[in-house]
Design an enzyme around this catalytic site. Sequence first.
Site, PDB file in Angstrom:
ATOM      1  N   LYS A 146       0.851  -1.198   0.000  1.00  0.00           N
ATOM      2  CA  LYS A 146       0.000   0.000   0.000  1.00  0.00           C
ATOM      3  C   LYS A 146       0.880   1.239   0.000  1.00  0.00           C
ATOM      4  O   LYS A 146       1.767   1.383   0.860  1.00  0.00           O
ATOM      5  CB  LYS A 146      -0.837   0.018   1.270  1.00  0.00           C
ATOM      6  CG  LYS A 146      -2.310  -0.095   1.059  1.00  0.00           C
ATOM      7  CD  LYS A 146      -2.945  -0.220   2.420  1.00  0.00           C
ATOM      8  CE  LYS A 146      -4.330   0.342   2.418  1.00  0.00           C
ATOM      9  NZ  LYS A 146      -4.894   0.289   3.769  1.00  0.00           N
TER      10      LYS A 146
HETATM   11  C1  E4P Z   1      -8.192   0.580   3.957  1.00  0.00           C
HETATM   12  O1  E4P Z   1      -7.455   0.295   3.061  1.00  0.00           O
HETATM   13  C2  E4P Z   1      -8.132   1.870   4.670  1.00  0.00           C
HETATM   14  O2  E4P Z   1      -6.883   2.057   5.241  1.00  0.00           O
HETATM   15  C3  E4P Z   1      -9.219   1.971   5.703  1.00  0.00           C
HETATM   16  O3  E4P Z   1     -10.417   1.501   5.137  1.00  0.00           O
HETATM   17  C4  E4P Z   1      -9.378   3.359   6.282  1.00  0.00           C
HETATM   18  O4  E4P Z   1     -10.561   3.404   7.045  1.00  0.00           O
HETATM   19  P1  E4P Z   1     -10.873   4.584   8.082  1.00  0.00           P
HETATM   20  O5  E4P Z   1     -11.206   5.816   7.327  1.00  0.00           O
HETATM   21  O6  E4P Z   1     -12.038   4.068   8.867  1.00  0.00           O
HETATM   22  O7  E4P Z   1      -9.646   4.747   8.929  1.00  0.00           O
END
Ligand code: E4P
Length: 229
Positions: free
Chosen positions: A86
């Site tokens: 990521k």
């Molecule tokens: C997933 O890849 C993201 O990091 C995650 O869904 C972020 O979610 P949040 O906005 O609830 O922290």
Amino acid sequence: MRIFLDTADSEEIRQAVRWGVCDGVTTNPSLFAKVSDRAGSYKERVQEIAAIVDGPISAECVSRGADELVAEAREIASWHPNVVVKIPIDGAGLEAISRVSGEGIRVNTTLIFSTNQALLAASAGAAYVSPFIGRLDDIGQDGVSLVAEIVEMLDRYHSPAQVIAASVRHVGHVSACAAVGAHIATLPFKVLQAMLQHPLTDKGIASFLADWDRAQAQRRERAESAAGR
Ligand code: E4P
């Protein structure tokens, strides 16, 4: 639409795998921080998750410069064949995405808040783009509409990049993302659990069981009276 779990909690992942509805996992530094009191490094945690679920496991880079991101992405990608790296979208991130994608490393571009960011990430070679719908809703914008726009844009240009609807907060987000054609939604475990729930299901199960018990009791009574007891 495939379902990923948005967690670093192995027990939640095990349960979703037992239910047969976990096609992959996404993690991030905040999700890892939630479980970091339990034993193990981020690498060990990701490898543990990869042993539980047979699908893409996203693990996030925390470096800032392009060279540093490339080095970190190569390291993270070496942890397990199913690991997807990521990388947040910005200038350094875009350069890193382009360089490591060219080496065959699969990248999930994170913190996407516009169609243009998704277009750039896909053009640089990202395998996945992750629009954050809940965080957009939080500032009065429509996160699901962004997912719809990105899906349509990638589809129009036959891009191989897939959309992961991220920052999902409730069950309405899930059904809306499925309706607009998101390839994947990554869900907190509590949202996955909530998808199972309906009060009429609980009521229906209770009444079927009560009727079954009553029918069994009547059969027993008939059998006993036929036997002359
Ligand atoms: C997933 O890849 C993201 O990091 C995650 O869904 C972020 O979610 P949040 O906005 O609830 O922290």
